[in-house]
Scaffold this active site. Structure first.
Site, PDB file in Angstrom:
ATOM      1  N   GLU A 156       0.852  -1.191   0.000  1.00 61.92           N
ATOM      2  CA  GLU A 156       0.000   0.000   0.000  1.00 61.92           C
ATOM      3  C   GLU A 156       0.887   1.241   0.000  1.00 61.92           C
ATOM      4  OE1 GLU A 156      -3.620   1.909   2.720  1.00 61.92           O
ATOM      5  OE2 GLU A 156      -2.321   0.341   3.547  1.00 61.92           O
ATOM      6  N   GLU A 239      -9.670  10.389   5.109  1.00 59.03           N
ATOM      7  CA  GLU A 239      -9.748   9.534   6.283  1.00 59.03           C
ATOM      8  C   GLU A 239     -10.119  10.404   7.491  1.00 59.03           C
ATOM      9  OE1 GLU A 239      -6.771   5.880   5.977  1.00 59.03           O
ATOM     10  OE2 GLU A 239      -5.697   7.771   6.095  1.00 59.03           O
TER      11      GLU A 239
END
Length: 257
Positions: A156, A239
């Site tokens: 990631e 986020e």
């Protein structure tokens, strides 16, 4: 991320940021209604631009409510009751993406694509953020040895354009680097998969033709991404740990040369 809980937890003193991994949950796809749609279910998603991209609500880290209004490649968080501790995972990742995420795939993206063939990977993204709450604005790129991975990827890469509050990426800061025309703090860690994050030292709310391959190759040089892997999806979103109402994407695009 996409229609699944992303399992990403960090711990670095008081503030911890996360990456997004997703667990397993059948994606709920909200049918596109005209030019706009509202997504309120935890895993709701909808195709936009004729399926070229998918927008997802993705409330993977909390049970608090969240709704987003979608219009084209833009979306706005209209409801968010999040109140996660900043030394844990974020509540969600409302986002737009190209590629495949847990079997939920877009059309015509050219993904997956081998890391060795990403020279033309670029993205433009325009956002706006509220003056309250705790959140980051970040790309989330996923890589795997299997081009058709149906579950958790092996690598990631996050690109934090900005953030508000006492949060930080997975792992620890290992360097400051010049990548794609800007200066970034580089963080690396492993939470069951490799995570590398680039935090812009001069925050911004938009980028134009951002060279995603430049980040990929820097991550390869640091051992976080393997050159033999494939890029499976390019995601862009927010986020939120606390609050989140008002986070907005105005436009997004991704292309492969």
């Amino acid at each position: 991320m996409s229609p699944r809980p992303t399992a990403r937890v960090l711990t670095t003193g008081l503030a911890v940021a996360c990456c997004l991994a997703t667990l397993t949950a059948a994606p709920a796809v909200a049918g596109q209604v005209g030019a706009a749609a509202q997504l309120c279910g935890k895993w709701d998603s909808t195709p936009v631009e004729g399926g070229r991209y998918i927008v997802q609500n993705n409330v993977w880290g909390a049970s608090t409510p969240q709704c987003i209004d979608v219009n084209g490649t833009g979306f706005t968080v209209t409801t968010a009751g999040h109140n996660n501790a900043t030394n844990g995972s974020p509540a969600s990742y409302p986002s737009i993406y190209a590629g495949c995420h847990y079997r939920n795939c877009t059309t015509g993206s050219g993904l997956p694509r081998a890391v060795s063939q990403l020279s033309g990977a670029r993205s433009s993204w325009s956002t706006s953020v509220p003056s309250q709450g705790v959140y980051d604005t970040a790309y989330d790129l996923w890589y795997d040895p299997n081009p058709n991975q149906t579950g958790q990827n092996a690598g990631e890469l996050m690109i934090w354009l900005n953030h508000r509050g006492s949060v930080q990426p997975v792992g620890s800061k290992v360097a400051t680097a010049q990548v794609a025309g800007a200066t970034w703090d580089v963080w690396t860690g492993n939470i069951g998969w490799n995570v590398i994050s680039y935090v812009r030292t001069s925050p911004t709310t938009s980028v134009s033709n951002l060279d995603l391959n430049a980040f990929t190759q820097d991550a390869v040089s640091r051992g976080s991404i393997n050159r033999s892997w494939y890029l499976t999806s390019v995601q862009a979103g927010f986020e939120p740990w606390q609050g989140g109402t008002g986070l907005a994407t105005h436009s997004f695009s991704f292309s492969l040369g």
